[in-house]
Design a protein around this motif. Sequence first.
Motif, PDB file in Angstrom:
ATOM      1  N   GLU A 238       0.935  -1.245  -0.010  1.00 55.87           N
ATOM      2  CA  GLU A 238      -0.034   0.174  -0.084  1.00 55.87           C
ATOM      3  C   GLU A 238       0.840   1.149  -0.139  1.00 55.87           C
ATOM      4  O   GLU A 238       0.340   2.382  -0.347  1.00 55.87           O
ATOM      5  CB  GLU A 238      -1.052  -0.190   1.415  1.00 55.87           C
TER       6      GLU A 238
ATOM      7  N   ASN B 128     -12.036   5.837  -9.104  1.00 56.89           N
ATOM      8  CA  ASN B 128     -11.644   4.813  -8.098  1.00 56.89           C
ATOM      9  C   ASN B 128     -10.954   3.654  -8.726  1.00 56.89           C
ATOM     10  O   ASN B 128      -9.757   3.193  -8.154  1.00 56.89           O
ATOM     11  CB  ASN B 128     -13.031   4.537  -7.346  1.00 56.89           C
TER      12      ASN B 128
ATOM     13  N   ASN C 100      -6.958   2.796  -7.909  1.00 56.33           N
ATOM     14  CA  ASN C 100      -6.693   1.728  -7.019  1.00 56.33           C
ATOM     15  C   ASN C 100      -5.348   0.847  -7.701  1.00 56.33           C
ATOM     16  O   ASN C 100      -5.195  -0.117  -7.337  1.00 56.33           O
ATOM     17  CB  ASN C 100      -7.610   0.776  -6.789  1.00 56.33           C
TER      18      ASN C 100
END
Length: 296
Positions: free
Chosen positions: A129, A177, A181
């Motif tokens: 992440e 979105n 991602n």
Amino acid sequence: MANKIIATVVIILICLSSVAHPAEGASIEIKVMDRYLIVKIESKIFQNMTAMPETNIHVTGVDLKQAEQALKNSMLKNYPASEISNISIKITSNNVWLNLTTQFILEGVTKIERDVKRVDLNWIPFKVEEDLRANNISYNLVGQRYLQPFIRSFSNESGVKYYSPIYTPVDSKLAANIAGNITSIDLTGIESKVSSWVREFDTDSKTTIWKTVVGKLVDLRAEVKSGNISRNFYCYTESNAQITINGYGVAIDDTLLVETTNNTQATLMLAAIIGLASVTSATYRYETKLRRRLRL
């Protein structure tokens, strides 16, 4: 005239296929050694939404240490005794694609009990992440850094249509979105249950290979119309995995088992010569024996 049109279409298709070739996908390749694993992750993202920085670098120093820690945080949060070492990262990119190759040694997920090597692969579905950088290039959060701003730049325009996957319409918010991602080191689409993968036994090298192809993880398209001009923008990534182990291995859910002695190899090689039915029977007996030995 018809022949000219056909020839033109063929040329266009050839050109498009050659341009799209670099996007072979994000993959993980694992080689099981005696007491450790050699892991290679290759992430490939193809897009024509924005001009990526053109570079060819090896990550070093503080940037490499940050990447190593990020891998530990995402992969080994449930494996406190495991370690990553000998990490190397190479970044190659141009206007339309980014390739990231990460390789390292992973220790602490294999053990040998009663002459049976046991490899735990439950850690495989993971995603880093953190925003990893090198030479001022954000090479992990590619979607957030480079692609999402492009999608959002059309938020107030009416002549824009978004599709994901292929020709499935999505609205601008969902498209943004999806783009945001997109992450280079993302293997969450790969099933850790290796027993569901395709297994092959190479009689020449005496190795067992498991393979799985997830396919496209991201397939995002934007169609932008301005007057009589229509432009198409794409972004996609794919994912697959391969594991190799010396000897005749079996998979039970997310665990690989293989005997460390040579007796089983000779038995199964003989079964392979006799025929497929014997191989199937021998495999079943072999797996049952390993289960009993380890009480699985």
